[in-house]
Write a protein that holds these residues in place. Structure first.
Motif: not given
Ligand code: GLV
Length: 328
Positions: A239-246, A266-270
């Protein structure tokens, strides 16, 4: 003596907005139209001001610094990240300029969102919501929408600053098998309090993690670092999660890693760009959950961020030390 002039490029949350609007010591120049200030308007309105309160949407580069003029004392961004501010241009053209950011006050909200995004990704909320709405919800089935659980998994943090550590503190309660981090500098206190350890090579870090959570800064070194090569080093089903910068991620490479492996979800907030194009192939992937950059979006936190940004700007225009400066 004339009052310092401050440019505010957006309407802030109510308390902080009223604080800056009602400060009789300054004269406010306010972009009050909905949405981000267009770049040409920004260059026009920043001319001659002493301080500017800006958002992530405003790029601060040589053009803007030159348009602003030498009287500009401070740029205060309502964000902890400052990759929208060209540090080389500031150092070259205005080494005396103060830059303010909003650390700490958004750590809890962003950490909570990261945990929520991880759970939603691991437990397939996107597909579950679609099925609940679609009328395709059949009889109870033992193999229906099976996800991945956090307990017993190995969690790796790419970047282990304030936010990464706050996520790790929360995830400790989920009983992962181990927590590791990849960071240029060791974090001995966090290692002690979290039982996390530092991996020295990215190959080892990625290969040892069932879950990778990105919370690092976007810099020249991290731009595009999650690409076909690094995704190829990750565990099958991870699982890959990014809440930093796209900008840390190559989104077409992520798409391929989710379509053909090895990634499970994957879960992205950015994303890069933001807003993310509605026709981007990643949005068609059932195993990719994308949020529109809401990490710090709680009323409490947005008020606290705006308040700190106002304090940074006021301190800057009155020649005081900023409460939260960037140290170049
Ligand atoms: O992404 C949000 C921030 O940097 O504050």
């Amino acid at each position: 003596m004339s009052k310092p002039r401050i440019l505010l490029t957006r309407t802030l949350t109510p308390r902080a907005h009223s604080r800056i609007v009602n400060d009789s010591r300054i004269s406010l120049v306010h972009w009050s139209e909905p949405g981000a200030i267009p770049p040409e308007k920004f260059r026009e309105m920043i001319k001659g001001v002493d301080g500017a309160i800006v958002l992530l949407t405003e790029k601060i580069n040589a053009d803007v610094l030159q348009a602003a003029g030498p009287q500009l004392k401070v740029i205060s961004t309502v964000s902890v990240g400052y990759d929208h501010i060209s540090v080389p241009d500031v150092k070259r053209l205005r080494p005396d300029l103060k830059i303010g950011i909003t650390p700490d006050v958004l750590t809890d909200a962003t950490a909570e969102l990261t945990v929520g995004l991880l759970l939603a990704t691991a437990r397939r909320f996107k597909e579950s919501l679609d099925i609940a709405k679609s009328g395709k919800w059949g009889d109870w089935n033992p193999q229906f929408l099976m996800g991945t659980q956090i307990s017993g998994k190995s969690i790796g943090f790419f970047g282990f600053g304030r936010i990464g550590q706050a996520v790790a503190h929360r995830l400790k309660g989920f009983s992962p098998s181990r927590m590791t981090y990849f960071s240029p500098s060791p974090k001995p206190d966090a290692e002690k309090s979290l039982g996390a350890f530092r991996e020295s090579s990215i190959e080892q870090f990625l290969g040892a993690s069932d879950i990778v959570i990105v919370t690092c800064k976007l810099t020249g070194e991290t731009r595009g670092i999650f690409n076909a090569k690094s995704f190829g080093l990750m565990r099958p089903g991870s699982i890959f999660i990014n809440t930093a910068r796209g900008g840390i991620v190559n989104h077409m490479d992520l798409f391929r890693a989710l379509e053909s492996g090895p990634l499970g979800s994957a879960g992205l907030d950015v994303t890069d760009p933001e807003p993310f194009p509605a026709d981007h192939p990643l949005l068609t992937r059932p195993n990719c959950l994308i949020l529109p950059h809401i990490g710090s979006a709680t009323l409490e936190t947005r008020e606290a961020m705006a308040d700190l940004a106002v304090s940074n700007c006021l301190a800057g225009v009155f020649g005081e030390e900023l409460p939260a400066p960037v140290h170049f």
